[in-house]
Scaffold this active site. Structure first.
Site, PDB file in Angstrom:
ATOM      1  N   GLN A   1      85.773  62.713  87.085  1.00  0.00           N
ATOM      2  CA  GLN A   1      86.056  61.477  86.324  1.00  0.00           C
ATOM      3  C   GLN A   1      86.751  61.836  85.022  1.00  0.00           C
ATOM      4  OE1 GLN A   1      82.365  58.702  86.484  1.00  0.00           O
ATOM      5  NE2 GLN A   1      81.604  60.763  86.842  1.00  0.00           N
TER       6      GLN A   1
ATOM      7  N   THR B   1      77.210  63.654  84.584  1.00  0.00           N
ATOM      8  CA  THR B   1      77.653  62.251  84.516  1.00  0.00           C
ATOM      9  C   THR B   1      76.430  61.341  84.443  1.00  0.00           C
ATOM     10  OG1 THR B   1      78.902  60.489  85.630  1.00  0.00           O
ATOM     11  CG2 THR B   1      78.052  62.240  87.037  1.00  0.00           C
TER      12      THR B   1
ATOM     13  N   CYS C   1     113.002  53.293  83.675  1.00  0.00           N
ATOM     14  CA  CYS C   1     113.530  51.911  83.556  1.00  0.00           C
ATOM     15  C   CYS C   1     113.857  51.517  82.115  1.00  0.00           C
ATOM     16  CB  CYS C   1     112.553  50.921  84.172  1.00  0.00           C
ATOM     17  SG  CYS C   1     111.065  50.644  83.183  1.00  0.00           S
TER      18      CYS C   1
ATOM     19  N   HIS D   1      89.885  59.112  87.527  1.00  0.00           N
ATOM     20  CA  HIS D   1      90.162  58.250  86.369  1.00  0.00           C
ATOM     21  C   HIS D   1      91.433  58.664  85.632  1.00  0.00           C
ATOM     22  CE1 HIS D   1      85.627  56.940  86.151  1.00  0.00           C
ATOM     23  NE2 HIS D   1      86.293  56.336  87.108  1.00  0.00           N
TER      24      HIS D   1
ATOM     25  N   ARG E   1      92.434  62.394  71.571  1.00  0.00           N
ATOM     26  CA  ARG E   1      91.721  63.100  72.657  1.00  0.00           C
ATOM     27  C   ARG E   1      92.634  64.087  73.374  1.00  0.00           C
ATOM     28  NH1 ARG E   1      89.136  58.955  76.269  1.00  0.00           N
ATOM     29  NH2 ARG E   1      88.379  60.812  77.321  1.00  0.00           N
TER      30      ARG E   1
ATOM     31  N   ALA F   1      75.158  72.420  81.616  1.00  0.00           N
ATOM     32  CA  ALA F   1      76.038  72.719  82.750  1.00  0.00           C
ATOM     33  C   ALA F   1      76.439  74.198  82.770  1.00  0.00           C
ATOM     34  CB  ALA F   1      77.282  71.827  82.688  1.00  0.00           C
TER      35      ALA F   1
ATOM     36  N   CYS G   1     107.371  49.625  85.591  1.00  0.00           N
ATOM     37  CA  CYS G   1     107.952  50.025  86.889  1.00  0.00           C
ATOM     38  C   CYS G   1     107.073  51.000  87.672  1.00  0.00           C
ATOM     39  CB  CYS G   1     109.351  50.623  86.692  1.00  0.00           C
ATOM     40  SG  CYS G   1     109.325  52.285  85.977  1.00  0.00           S
TER      41      CYS G   1
ATOM     42  N   CYS H   1     110.325  54.161  78.796  1.00  0.00           N
ATOM     43  CA  CYS H   1     110.127  54.809  80.094  1.00  0.00           C
ATOM     44  C   CYS H   1     111.404  55.571  80.466  1.00  0.00           C
ATOM     45  CB  CYS H   1     109.820  53.730  81.142  1.00  0.00           C
ATOM     46  SG  CYS H   1     109.930  54.336  82.838  1.00  0.00           S
TER      47      CYS H   1
HETATM   48  C1  BJW Z   1      75.493  67.196  80.031  1.00  0.00           C
HETATM   49  C2  BJW Z   1      75.798  68.032  78.968  1.00  0.00           C
HETATM   50  C3  BJW Z   1      75.815  69.387  79.262  1.00  0.00           C
HETATM   51  C4  BJW Z   1      75.849  66.076  78.192  1.00  0.00           C
HETATM   52  N1  BJW Z   1      75.539  69.805  80.501  1.00  0.00           N
HETATM   53  N2  BJW Z   1      75.211  67.620  81.248  1.00  0.00           N
HETATM   54  C5  BJW Z   1      78.858  46.776  89.336  1.00  0.00           C
HETATM   55  C6  BJW Z   1      79.145  47.417  90.533  1.00  0.00           C
HETATM   56  C7  BJW Z   1      80.377  48.033  90.741  1.00  0.00           C
HETATM   57  C8  BJW Z   1      81.331  48.054  89.738  1.00  0.00           C
HETATM   58  C9  BJW Z   1      81.034  47.423  88.545  1.00  0.00           C
HETATM   59  C10 BJW Z   1      79.827  46.786  88.362  1.00  0.00           C
HETATM   60  N3  BJW Z   1      79.824  46.234  87.130  1.00  0.00           N
HETATM   61  C11 BJW Z   1      80.993  46.539  86.536  1.00  0.00           C
HETATM   62  C12 BJW Z   1      81.728  47.244  87.376  1.00  0.00           C
HETATM   63  C13 BJW Z   1      83.068  47.766  87.095  1.00  0.00           C
HETATM   64  C14 BJW Z   1      83.192  48.905  86.125  1.00  0.00           C
HETATM   65  C15 BJW Z   1      81.870  49.518  85.727  1.00  0.00           C
HETATM   66  O1  BJW Z   1      81.341  50.419  86.348  1.00  0.00           O
HETATM   67  N4  BJW Z   1      81.313  49.092  84.636  1.00  0.00           N
HETATM   68  C16 BJW Z   1      80.019  49.639  84.203  1.00  0.00           C
HETATM   69  C17 BJW Z   1      80.011  49.724  82.696  1.00  0.00           C
HETATM   70  C18 BJW Z   1      78.898  48.846  84.813  1.00  0.00           C
HETATM   71  N5  BJW Z   1      84.040  49.877  86.792  1.00  0.00           N
HETATM   72  C19 BJW Z   1      85.363  49.772  86.774  1.00  0.00           C
HETATM   73  O2  BJW Z   1      85.932  48.872  86.185  1.00  0.00           O
HETATM   74  C20 BJW Z   1      86.117  50.783  87.580  1.00  0.00           C
HETATM   75  N6  BJW Z   1      87.012  50.119  88.465  1.00  0.00           N
HETATM   76  C21 BJW Z   1      86.577  49.314  89.427  1.00  0.00           C
HETATM   77  O3  BJW Z   1      85.384  49.051  89.587  1.00  0.00           O
HETATM   78  O4  BJW Z   1      87.589  48.821  90.231  1.00  0.00           O
HETATM   79  C22 BJW Z   1      87.249  47.847  91.232  1.00  0.00           C
HETATM   80  C23 BJW Z   1      86.488  48.418  92.377  1.00  0.00           C
HETATM   81  C24 BJW Z   1      85.415  47.726  92.901  1.00  0.00           C
HETATM   82  C25 BJW Z   1      84.686  48.236  93.978  1.00  0.00           C
HETATM   83  C26 BJW Z   1      85.051  49.440  94.527  1.00  0.00           C
HETATM   84  C27 BJW Z   1      86.134  50.123  94.026  1.00  0.00           C
HETATM   85  C28 BJW Z   1      86.840  49.627  92.943  1.00  0.00           C
HETATM   86  C29 BJW Z   1      86.966  51.653  86.673  1.00  0.00           C
HETATM   87  C30 BJW Z   1      86.142  52.501  85.759  1.00  0.00           C
HETATM   88  C31 BJW Z   1      87.047  53.262  84.799  1.00  0.00           C
HETATM   89  C32 BJW Z   1      86.246  54.053  83.801  1.00  0.00           C
HETATM   90  N7  BJW Z   1      87.122  54.510  82.782  1.00  0.00           N
HETATM   91  C33 BJW Z   1      86.608  55.446  81.785  1.00  0.00           C
HETATM   92  C34 BJW Z   1      87.738  55.704  80.767  1.00  0.00           C
HETATM   93  C35 BJW Z   1      88.825  56.529  81.478  1.00  0.00           C
HETATM   94  C36 BJW Z   1      89.717  57.286  80.611  1.00  0.00           C
HETATM   95  C37 BJW Z   1      89.041  58.001  79.475  1.00  0.00           C
HETATM   96  O5  BJW Z   1      88.473  59.095  79.650  1.00  0.00           O
HETATM   97  O6  BJW Z   1      89.124  57.461  78.382  1.00  0.00           O
HETATM   98  O7  BJW Z   1      86.187  56.668  82.397  1.00  0.00           O
HETATM   99  S1  BJW Z   1      85.113  54.873  80.966  1.00  0.00           S
HETATM  100  C38 BJW Z   1      84.357  56.452  80.853  1.00  0.00           C
HETATM  101  O8  BJW Z   1      83.147  56.474  81.667  1.00  0.00           O
HETATM  102  C39 BJW Z   1      85.343  57.436  81.519  1.00  0.00           C
HETATM  103  C40 BJW Z   1      84.408  58.326  82.302  1.00  0.00           C
HETATM  104  O9  BJW Z   1      85.113  58.980  83.326  1.00  0.00           O
HETATM  105  C41 BJW Z   1      83.351  57.358  82.787  1.00  0.00           C
HETATM  106  C42 BJW Z   1      82.054  58.011  83.190  1.00  0.00           C
HETATM  107  O10 BJW Z   1      81.432  58.626  82.094  1.00  0.00           O
HETATM  108  P1  BJW Z   1      80.611  59.972  82.307  1.00  0.00           P
HETATM  109  O11 BJW Z   1      81.529  61.048  82.718  1.00  0.00           O
HETATM  110  O12 BJW Z   1      79.448  59.709  83.182  1.00  0.00           O
HETATM  111  O13 BJW Z   1      80.157  60.305  80.805  1.00  0.00           O
HETATM  112  P2  BJW Z   1      78.835  59.829  80.038  1.00  0.00           P
HETATM  113  O14 BJW Z   1      79.066  60.073  78.587  1.00  0.00           O
HETATM  114  O15 BJW Z   1      78.425  58.461  80.414  1.00  0.00           O
HETATM  115  O16 BJW Z   1      77.680  60.803  80.576  1.00  0.00           O
HETATM  116  C43 BJW Z   1      77.671  62.178  80.282  1.00  0.00           C
HETATM  117  C44 BJW Z   1      76.451  62.801  80.936  1.00  0.00           C
HETATM  118  O17 BJW Z   1      76.521  64.208  80.750  1.00  0.00           O
HETATM  119  C45 BJW Z   1      75.113  62.328  80.338  1.00  0.00           C
HETATM  120  O18 BJW Z   1      74.214  61.990  81.385  1.00  0.00           O
HETATM  121  C46 BJW Z   1      74.595  63.556  79.583  1.00  0.00           C
HETATM  122  O19 BJW Z   1      73.191  63.700  79.644  1.00  0.00           O
HETATM  123  C47 BJW Z   1      75.264  64.678  80.339  1.00  0.00           C
HETATM  124  N8  BJW Z   1      75.512  65.862  79.509  1.00  0.00           N
HETATM  125  N9  BJW Z   1      76.008  67.227  77.840  1.00  0.00           N
HETATM  126  C48 BJW Z   1      75.223  68.869  81.457  1.00  0.00           C
HETATM  127  N10 BJW Z   1      76.071  70.288  78.283  1.00  0.00           N
END
Ligand code: BJW
Length: 229
Positions: free
Chosen positions: A87, A172, A135, A105, A55, A215, A116, A132
């Protein structure tokens, strides 16, 4: 007018970077449990590095599209009254000219030492036996936020949402928290809320307004409207 914009993978789709949850997206090719959790990295760091190296290479070749450029234009006009939260781990907002981007993210261009906490610029290819620079431990990982980890800047974002006049979400799916909850927070604080996405998302009902389309087409039009007022 104070605006908070949240972007997701959809804004970079037309720059050739895959989204996660669309048909043929990254989660159709890899199980997220295998590549995007700390447990996956502990189990198989080589596989996780391979996923992020590919990526990082793709992102290095990608160019910003009209949507990234429109948001850079918005920043030029609004200055500190705009908070751009992404994100996305790519640098396309910066390449388009945005100077103040909060990567909640993390970033593909960053490396982090698990031992570290030292951070540095990632090489194009990271390997499990890299050490690293601070460290010397072999515990280096991409500086991205995996499931179960705490996203960056949440207090700052909450503060901005509390005083925003407008919250806009672009490209998103609204499936990953806490980002998916920003629209509810902004609404509770009294902000107007608009979603710009290819299709309705999981949180569409929470927005005052939804604009559907690519977009690269709908974001420049939206920015033009804001700048006319
Ligand atoms: C277009 C288009 C075009 C296409 N024009 N549009 C319940 C409540 C609260 C939290 C949780 C819960 N259950 C579980 C959780 C925790 C969990 C979570 O949310 N899980 C879910 C699966 C339910 N979250 C976490 O673990 C987060 N941390 C956390 O919660 O810490 C504790 C905490 C608690 C309370 C408060 C605060 C903190 C961390 C989440 C980390 C996500 N990591 C990733 C990988 C990162 C690195 C990487 O890139 O590899 O982040 S996962 C992945 O999803 C990535 C993205 O940033 C993220 C979001 O995805 P995104 O951007 O929405 O992409 P898509 O593919 O889903 O959608 C694309 C959209 O674009 C679509 O709608 C298309 O239609 C559209 N589209 N082409 C316009 N041309």
């Amino acid at each position: 007018m104070r605006i908070v914009v949240l972007t997701g993978a959809g804004i970079s789709a037309e720059s050739g970077l895959g989204t996660f949850r669309d048909e043929g997206g990254l989660w159709a090719q890899h199980r997220l449990e295998d590549v995007a959790t700390p447990e996956a990295f502990a189990r198989n760091p080589a596989l996780v590095h391979q996923f992020y190296n590919a990526r990082r290479q793709q992102a290095a070749e990608a160019q910003p599209n009209a949507a990234h450029k429109a948001l850079a234009r918005l920043e030029t006009a609004l200055g500190d009254s705009l908070l751009l939260v992404t994100q996305n781990v790519d640098d396309l907002h910066e390449q388009a000219g945005s100077q103040n981007v909060l990567h909640m993210h993390g970033r593909l261009s960053g490396a982090l030492c698990h031992a570290c906490g030292h951070r540095w610029t990632a090489p194009l290819e990271m390997r499990p036996d890299d050490t690293c620079p601070s460290c010397r431990e072999t515990a280096t990982r991409p500086d991205v936020v995996w499931f179960g980890e705490y996203p960056h800047g949440l207090d700052f974002i909450e503060e901005a949402l509390s005083s925003a006049d407008l919250f806009a979400s672009i490209g998103t799916s609204g499936q990953v928290y806490p980002a998916a909850g920003f629209v509810m927070q902004a609404g509770r604080y009294g902000a107007d809320t608009v979603q710009l996405n290819l299709e309705p998302s999981d949180t569409s009902n929470a927005f005052n307004e939804t604009r559907l389309g690519k977009a690269s087409e709908i974001v420049p039009l939206w920015v033009d409207e804001i700048l006319k007022h």
